[in-house]
Each structure stands twice: as structure tokens, then as C-alpha cells.
Design a protein around this motif. Structure first.
Motif, PDB file in Angstrom:
ATOM      1  N   ASN A 361       0.967  35.833  16.283  1.00  0.00           N
ATOM      2  CA  ASN A 361       0.434  37.054  15.681  1.00  0.00           C
ATOM      3  C   ASN A 361      -0.788  37.568  16.430  1.00  0.00           C
ATOM      4  O   ASN A 361      -0.944  38.771  16.636  1.00  0.00           O
ATOM      5  N   ARG A 362      -1.678  36.661  16.842  1.00  0.00           N
ATOM      6  CA  ARG A 362      -2.850  37.105  17.592  1.00  0.00           C
ATOM      7  C   ARG A 362      -2.444  37.641  18.969  1.00  0.00           C
ATOM      8  O   ARG A 362      -3.005  38.630  19.451  1.00  0.00           O
ATOM      9  N   LEU A 363      -1.496  36.986  19.608  1.00  0.00           N
ATOM     10  CA  LEU A 363      -1.018  37.444  20.913  1.00  0.00           C
ATOM     11  C   LEU A 363      -0.426  38.844  20.818  1.00  0.00           C
ATOM     12  O   LEU A 363      -0.724  39.723  21.637  1.00  0.00           O
ATOM     13  N   GLU A 364       0.407  39.066  19.821  1.00  0.00           N
ATOM     14  CA  GLU A 364       1.008  40.386  19.651  1.00  0.00           C
ATOM     15  C   GLU A 364      -0.045  41.435  19.285  1.00  0.00           C
ATOM     16  O   GLU A 364       0.033  42.585  19.729  1.00  0.00           O
ATOM     17  N   LYS A 378      -0.193  45.128  35.178  1.00  0.00           N
ATOM     18  CA  LYS A 378      -1.451  45.785  35.520  1.00  0.00           C
ATOM     19  C   LYS A 378      -2.439  45.775  34.356  1.00  0.00           C
ATOM     20  O   LYS A 378      -3.645  45.933  34.563  1.00  0.00           O
ATOM     21  N   LYS A 379      -1.937  45.603  33.129  1.00  0.00           N
ATOM     22  CA  LYS A 379      -2.813  45.599  31.955  1.00  0.00           C
ATOM     23  C   LYS A 379      -3.127  44.186  31.469  1.00  0.00           C
ATOM     24  O   LYS A 379      -3.785  44.029  30.434  1.00  0.00           O
ATOM     25  N   MET A 380      -2.666  43.171  32.194  1.00  0.00           N
ATOM     26  CA  MET A 380      -2.869  41.804  31.727  1.00  0.00           C
ATOM     27  C   MET A 380      -4.361  41.448  31.656  1.00  0.00           C
ATOM     28  O   MET A 380      -4.797  40.702  30.768  1.00  0.00           O
ATOM     29  N   ALA A 417      -2.765  32.127  26.886  1.00  0.00           N
ATOM     30  CA  ALA A 417      -2.490  33.549  26.654  1.00  0.00           C
ATOM     31  C   ALA A 417      -1.862  34.193  27.884  1.00  0.00           C
ATOM     32  O   ALA A 417      -0.931  35.005  27.773  1.00  0.00           O
ATOM     33  N   ARG A 418      -2.347  33.832  29.069  1.00  0.00           N
ATOM     34  CA  ARG A 418      -1.788  34.388  30.303  1.00  0.00           C
ATOM     35  C   ARG A 418      -0.325  33.978  30.467  1.00  0.00           C
ATOM     36  O   ARG A 418       0.531  34.805  30.812  1.00  0.00           O
ATOM     37  N   GLU A 419      -0.032  32.716  30.220  1.00  0.00           N
ATOM     38  CA  GLU A 419       1.344  32.232  30.354  1.00  0.00           C
ATOM     39  C   GLU A 419       2.280  32.984  29.413  1.00  0.00           C
ATOM     40  O   GLU A 419       3.377  33.397  29.805  1.00  0.00           O
ATOM     41  N   TRP A 420       1.831  33.184  28.167  1.00  0.00           N
ATOM     42  CA  TRP A 420       2.667  33.912  27.196  1.00  0.00           C
ATOM     43  C   TRP A 420       2.904  35.342  27.653  1.00  0.00           C
ATOM     44  O   TRP A 420       4.035  35.836  27.611  1.00  0.00           O
ATOM     45  N   ARG A 424       6.556  37.130  28.632  1.00  0.00           N
ATOM     46  CA  ARG A 424       7.073  38.305  27.932  1.00  0.00           C
ATOM     47  C   ARG A 424       7.303  39.474  28.874  1.00  0.00           C
ATOM     48  O   ARG A 424       8.312  40.181  28.778  1.00  0.00           O
ATOM     49  N   ALA A 425       6.360  39.700  29.792  1.00  0.00           N
ATOM     50  CA  ALA A 425       6.500  40.805  30.741  1.00  0.00           C
ATOM     51  C   ALA A 425       7.711  40.603  31.647  1.00  0.00           C
ATOM     52  O   ALA A 425       8.482  41.539  31.906  1.00  0.00           O
ATOM     53  N   LYS A 426       7.916  39.366  32.129  1.00  0.00           N
ATOM     54  CA  LYS A 426       9.065  39.074  32.991  1.00  0.00           C
ATOM     55  C   LYS A 426      10.367  39.208  32.220  1.00  0.00           C
ATOM     56  O   LYS A 426      11.370  39.696  32.754  1.00  0.00           O
ATOM     57  N   SER A 427      10.378  38.776  30.962  1.00  0.00           N
ATOM     58  CA  SER A 427      11.581  38.881  30.151  1.00  0.00           C
ATOM     59  C   SER A 427      11.983  40.336  29.946  1.00  0.00           C
ATOM     60  O   SER A 427      13.170  40.698  30.051  1.00  0.00           O
ATOM     61  N   ILE A 428      10.994  41.183  29.672  1.00  0.00           N
ATOM     62  CA  ILE A 428      11.277  42.603  29.480  1.00  0.00           C
ATOM     63  C   ILE A 428      11.772  43.227  30.777  1.00  0.00           C
ATOM     64  O   ILE A 428      12.711  44.040  30.784  1.00  0.00           O
ATOM     65  N   LEU A 429      11.149  42.845  31.897  1.00  0.00           N
ATOM     66  CA  LEU A 429      11.582  43.379  33.196  1.00  0.00           C
ATOM     67  C   LEU A 429      13.008  42.955  33.515  1.00  0.00           C
ATOM     68  O   LEU A 429      13.821  43.770  33.985  1.00  0.00           O
ATOM     69  N   ASN A 430      13.349  41.690  33.247  1.00  0.00           N
ATOM     70  CA  ASN A 430      14.703  41.216  33.514  1.00  0.00           C
ATOM     71  C   ASN A 430      15.726  41.925  32.629  1.00  0.00           C
ATOM     72  O   ASN A 430      16.833  42.250  33.087  1.00  0.00           O
TER      73      ASN A 430
END
Length: 438
Positions: A361-364, A378-380, A417-420, A424-430
Motif C-alpha cells: 500500500n505504501r509503495l502504490e 525516469k521518475k524512479m 523500494a527500488r527493486e519493487w 513493476r516498470a519492467k512488467s508493464i513494459l513487457n
């Protein structure tokens, strides 16, 4: 706001700190203000003192804000004795020569969990007994509308002033479309309408996300707060409703349930009342009663925010320090055993601390607040800055109880947090690439 020559009309020793004194200052055409200062400069009744009022920006860049020092409030800074006449404006001497004339962002205060509130009251004697009323915590994004006395209007998100060109989930554009409605609320006092921008397309987890449009749900009005004026709040739903004209997309959040009294000097009473509050939070998480009654939609709720009862407007700085929130299990950003606790969770290791605070929940929430809901490499950096700052702000009590320091947990929190975020970013890109191939 200027630096003004004010007269000392009252002096007391600080009840909770031998190294501080409490002054009452007054000048013509200015409200009496309370200033807390150390013993570097000592003032007596009838002394003339240069006082930097709230929102002053001094020549060294220091911005004067309201503060709380050992349980008492200070609304400016004493800069030293002067010989000038009382009421003289000394801004040219003490303040930056050129100040940007722009809309000043007015942040809604962060609201603590109950155990953090208990901790903040440890130094206060006698400890207060406070009666609270609850409001449903809606799952959206914090928003506000500033209305100036000349009728000008500005929109803001949780973190900044926004415009239709630099928006946050469409809120600024909606305010622009309804600018006449808000402009007509202008009066002699600066006004901010605080609420939750929620509904269709903003979040996906709760009942409010199932309605057919976006709405602005108001929980407080703020009067003043600029040009040295003390900010006051109106939180009574009936009084807020009587002030505002009807609008199809604006709702006033009512109180939920009966009042409940907390005696902060009685730990056993707090434990008993906490169990009652936990049941209230559970009931709201099962079915959000306000959304069901207002829109006829059943679904889960996020939690509750508890407000001290107030029959009139209240001074903001002291009032918001007594608010607390409680989220249901599905929405907690800290993995506490129960939504309402009077003691912080105790972890046994750095890994335990990371598991406690690096929650889904905090990550989202971080993606929503720092990246406008976008997973973009770029927003990481913005995401990590927000996330680490949020954990640091909320974890003081847990660190103390675990006998850990922020230096020890900072890097592990950031790495998790960076790993998560990368995953997620790679999953969306794939997923995007797969769709493009098909």
C-alpha cells in the motif's frame, strides 16, 4: 509577510523547557502573537522587538513558519531589540529584497497513527482527555482549492500548486471548469477548501472507486494562514455545508458514529477504547457506509480519521497535532497487528523493519504521489525520494523501540523500494511489448 516592531506585553518561563521563554507580542493593526525564544536574547515587558511574522523570508533564506516547541506554539521569530517605533515595518532591513509573487502552497497536515500521538503527548502534563468524532477516510488523493479575497482561485495537490497544464488526475482542470463556483466563495479572509479528489479512475481498491465520476469530498475549511494571519479550521460538516452552495460533484464528509473519549493519562482506558475503535475501523473496511448511503454502492472502505470535537473554528497548528488515523488491514501502510494501537510495533532486526514499513500500500501510494500514477524509470528518483522520506517521517517510534537508527535502515528501505519499482516498470513494459506484437 513583514518584519514588524512589536511591544512585549507578556513574559513567562516555558513550563517544559528551562532554556526557553514564552513572549506575548503586540503592535497596532496586528494580532497579538506568541513567540517562543531561547535565552540568547532576553526580553522584558515594554521592550520593542523586531518580530518576523509567519511567511517572512529573511535575508539568509530562512522562511518563518509556525512551530511547536515542547508543547507550546510559536508564531514567528524574535530578531532582537530595536529603537524604532512600535508598528514600524522593518522588512527592508531583515527580509529578502525581492520576493517571488506567486501562489503559496498550503499543505494539509500529515496525520499520525494513535501510538505516535500518544508518544508526542508524553512531555505534556497534565495529559489531556479528548473527545473525538470520526470521518470516513476515502481512498483518493488529497486536494485543495485556495480562494483569495480578490476572487482569484488556485488548485493544489497533496504536494504542490497544480494547473490544467501540470495537473494531478484532472483536479486542476475540474477546478478551472468550476472557477466561478469557487470564486464566488471569496471573502475578506483567505480560504482553502480541503478535501479528497476521488472516484472513477483515481484508485481501484475501495467502494468510492466504483462510482461513475470523479468527485471532490470536503473534510475541512481553512481561514487565514497567509500574510501573518493565524490559520483556523472549520471541521463541522453542518457548518461547512451551510457555507457552500450546492454542486453536483461536491460533497461534505459527515461524522461517522458516536463520539468517543480518550484519556491520555490512563493507559488501560486507552487500550479499552482502542478495541472499540478497531471494531469501527473493521466495520468501515467491510462496507463503506457513506458510499453505500450516498451512491447505493457496496464495497470496502479504507479507514477512519479521528477529529477532536470542536463547536467553533479552531487554531490549526495545535488542532491538527491531535488528529489521528486508522486504516483497515487491506490498506495499512505499516503492518501493525491492529489498526489502532497505543504502542508501536517492535521488530527484532533490520529485515523486520523493512517488512514492517515497505508495504504494498505504501509503495502504490508513492507511485500516485510522486509519479502521478505512472511507472516510468525516469521518475524512479522522485518515487524513491518520496518513499524514503515518508518512511523516515513515520518510523521514529518504531526505530526507538527496536533500538535501530535511521542510518542503519535507510539503504535497505531504499533498495527494497527500488527493486519493487523496477520490477513493476519492467512488467508493464513487457506487457506493452507483447500487446504491440499481437
Amino acid at each position: 509577510m513583514p518584519v514588524i516592531v512589536m511591544e512585549v506585553i507578556g513574559v513567562e518561563n516555558h513550563p517544559n523547557a528551562d532554556s526557553l521563554r514564552v513572549y506575548q507580542m503586540k503592535a497596532p493593526n496586528n494580532e497579538e502573537v506568541q513567540i517562543i525564544a531561547n535565552l540568547e536574547n532576553v526580553y522584558e515587558v515594554r521592550d520593542r522587538v523586531a518580530v518576523a511574522l509567519i511567511d517572512s523570508i529573511l535575508t539568509d533564506g530562512t522562511k518563518i513558519k509556525p512551530s511547536s516547541l515542547r508543547g507550546l506554539r510559536s508564531f514567528g521569530m524574535a530578531l532582537g531589540k530595536v529603537e524604532d517605533s512600535i508598528g514600524t515595518d522593518l522588512s527592508e532591513v531583515y527580509c529578502q529584497k525581492q520576493m517571488v509573487q506567486s501562489v503559496q502552497f498550503q499543505k494539509w497536515s500529515s496525520i499520525e497513527l494513535l501510538h505516535n500521538l500518544c508518544r508526542s503527548l508524553e512531555l505534556i502534563e497534565p495529559k489531556p482527555t479528548i473527545t473525538y468524532r470520526a470521518k470516513i477516510k476515502l481512498d483518493g488523493t488529497n486536494a485543495g482549492v485556495q480562494i483569495f479575497s480578490d476572487g482569484k482561485v488556485a488548485a493544489q495537490s497533496r504536494t504542490q500548486i497544480i494547473t490544467p497544464e501540470n495537473d494531478n488526475i484532472g483536479f486542476a482542470n475540474w477546478v478551472h471548469q468550476n472557477i466561478e463556483f469557487f470564486s464566488n466563495l471569496a471573502s475578506s479572509e483567505h480560504l482553502i477548501v480541503f478535501g479528497e479528489w476521488c472516484g472513477k479512475g483515481i484508485q481501484k481498491r475501495t467502494a468510492i472507486s466504483k462510482i461513475d465520476r470523479k468527485i471532490f469530498v470536503i473534510f475541512a475549511l481553512q481561514y487565514g494562514g497567509i500574510d501573518g494571519q493565524i490559520a483556523t479550521l472549520e471541521i463541522c460538516p453542518e457548518k461547512i455545508q451551510s457555507f457552500l452552495a450546492n454542486h453536483p460533484d461536491i460533497f461534505i464528509l459527515p461524522f461517522y458514529g458516536n463520539s468517543i473519549t480518550l484519556d491520555f493519562s490512563d493507559k488501560e482506558q486507552l487500550k479499552t477504547q482502542a478495541e472499540i475503535l478497531n471494531q469501527k475501523v473493521q466495520d468501515v473496511e467491510n462496507i463503506d457506509p457513506w458510499v453505500k448511503e450516498t451512491f447505493g454502492i457496496e464495497g470496502i472502505g479504507e479507514g477512519l480519521v479521528f477529529y477532536p470535537e470542536a463547536s467553533n473554528t479552531v487554531e490549526r497548528l495545535s488542532y491538527v497535532e491531535l488528529l489521528f488515523k486508522a486504516k483497515g488491514e487491506k490498506h495499512q501502510v505499516v503492518k501493525t497487528k491492529k489498526p489502532v494501537q497505543i504502542d508501536p510495533e517492535k521488530v527484532k532486526s533490520i529485515d523486520g523493519f523493512v517488512n514492517l514499513f515497505v508495504t504494498q500500500n505504501r509503495l502504490e501510494q508513492g507511485v500516485t504521489e510522486a509519479c502521478n500514477g505512472e511507472f516510468n524509470i525516469k521518475k524512479m528518483g522522485d518515487f524513491l525520494k518520496w518513499f524514503v522520506g515518508d518512511v523516515k517521517k513515520e518510523s521514529t517510534a518504531e526505530l526507538e523501540r527496536a533500538q535501530l537508527t535511521w542510518k542503519e535502515v535507510n539503504k535497505p528501505v531504499m533498495n527494497a523500494a527500488r527493486e519493487w519499482y523496477l520490477e513493476r516498470a519492467k512488467s508493464i513494459l513487457n506487457s506493452f511489448k507483447s500487446s504491440a506484437i499481437l
